[in-house]
Enzyme design. Structure first.
Site, PDB file in Angstrom:
ATOM      1  N   ASP A   7       0.557  -1.718  -0.131  1.00  0.00           N
ATOM      2  CA  ASP A   7      -0.116  -0.067  -0.118  1.00  0.00           C
ATOM      3  C   ASP A   7       0.638   1.568   0.195  1.00  0.00           C
ATOM      4  OD1 ASP A   7      -2.406   1.691   0.414  1.00  0.00           O
ATOM      5  OD2 ASP A   7      -2.037   1.539   2.099  1.00  0.00           O
ATOM      6  N   ASP A   9      -0.334   5.094   0.986  1.00  0.00           N
ATOM      7  CA  ASP A   9      -0.455   5.921   1.549  1.00  0.00           C
ATOM      8  C   ASP A   9      -0.845   5.834   2.992  1.00  0.00           C
ATOM      9  OD1 ASP A   9      -1.005   8.171  -0.474  1.00  0.00           O
ATOM     10  OD2 ASP A   9      -2.949   7.127  -0.575  1.00  0.00           O
ATOM     11  N   ASP A 182      -0.918   0.199   6.036  1.00  0.00           N
ATOM     12  CA  ASP A 182      -1.612   0.334   7.284  1.00  0.00           C
ATOM     13  C   ASP A 182      -3.169   0.916   7.647  1.00  0.00           C
ATOM     14  OD1 ASP A 182      -3.330   3.778   6.698  1.00  0.00           O
ATOM     15  OD2 ASP A 182      -2.570   2.944   5.283  1.00  0.00           O
TER      16      ASP A 182
END
Length: 221
Positions: A7, A9, A182
């Site tokens: 991922d 961001d 996250d």
């Protein structure tokens, strides 16, 4: 061969490129602060709490691309990279990507953020493959609409499997597969790989990771 998916961001970046792009355009006066800043914050909070309507968000996020020439957008993006993105790239993130590259893994960024914003960031990391939401184009101009399935939640699995198929692979092609994220929005893809890793996770993902025995790491300097 191994598969390493990241991922972007708040994972490889210590911030959100989607959110920062809108804030950057607001700071330049391209978008009206009074109108767009509140909307940008609203969508960001919805993403974090898991209630985001991805198509409503994409209508908001992609519309500014359709109002300007690609020359203008590309020039703004160069400044955006220098001012907003490079300060969000920590050495630990670069080192983790390099670790998987040194192992000869097939590496990709898998992000809901659109490919106009993320392609230069992907190149900055030296990652050869990007699976992102695709802004539709017509005659070299963005239309403000999305092409195909957004790379979001379960859509990330659909897009990854389509990409693997295009390379002549599937999940069984790899001795191990990793996904670093996250966000609890990425739980579908985290459950799909053999080695899910929570990176500076939100509270929901942290609780899930700890209960499941997944590694929890930080890439922040």
């Amino acid at each position: 061969m191994k598969l390493a998916l990241f991922d972007l961001d708040n994972t490889l970046l210590s911030g959100d490129s989607d959110f920062e792009w809108a804030q950057f355009l607001i700071s330049r006066g391209v978008l009206d602060r009074e109108v767009h800043e509140a909307e940008n914050l609203k969508f960001y909070e919805q993403y974090k709490d898991g209630t985001l309507d991805i198509h409503a968000f994409l209508d908001f996020q992609l519309a500014p691309l359709a109002r300007h020439t690609r020359t203008e957008l590309d020039a703004w993006h160069v400044q955006f990279m220098a001012e907003r993105i490079l300060p969000m790239i920590c050495d630990k993130a670069r080192q983790l990507v390099q670790h998987h590259a040194d192992e000869g893994a097939l590496i990709a960024i898998v992000t809901a953020t659109n490919s106009f914003i993320t392609a230069p960031i992907c190149r900055e990391f030296g990652i050869p493959h990007l699976i992102a939401t695709i802004p539709a184009e017509l005659g070299g101009q963005f239309t403000g609409k999305v092409e195909g399935i957004p790379s979001f939640k379960e859509g990330k699995i659909v897009r990854v499997e389509s990409w693997l198929k295009s390379l002549g692979h599937d999940w069984h092609s790899f001795s191990s597969s990793y996904f670093y994220s996250d966000s609890h929005n990425d739980l579908p893809l985290l459950h799909k790989v053999s080695h899910p890793v929570a990176v500076d996770p939100d509270d929901t993902l942290r609780a899930t990771a700890l209960a499941a025995g997944w590694p929890v790491i930080s890439l922040r300097s």
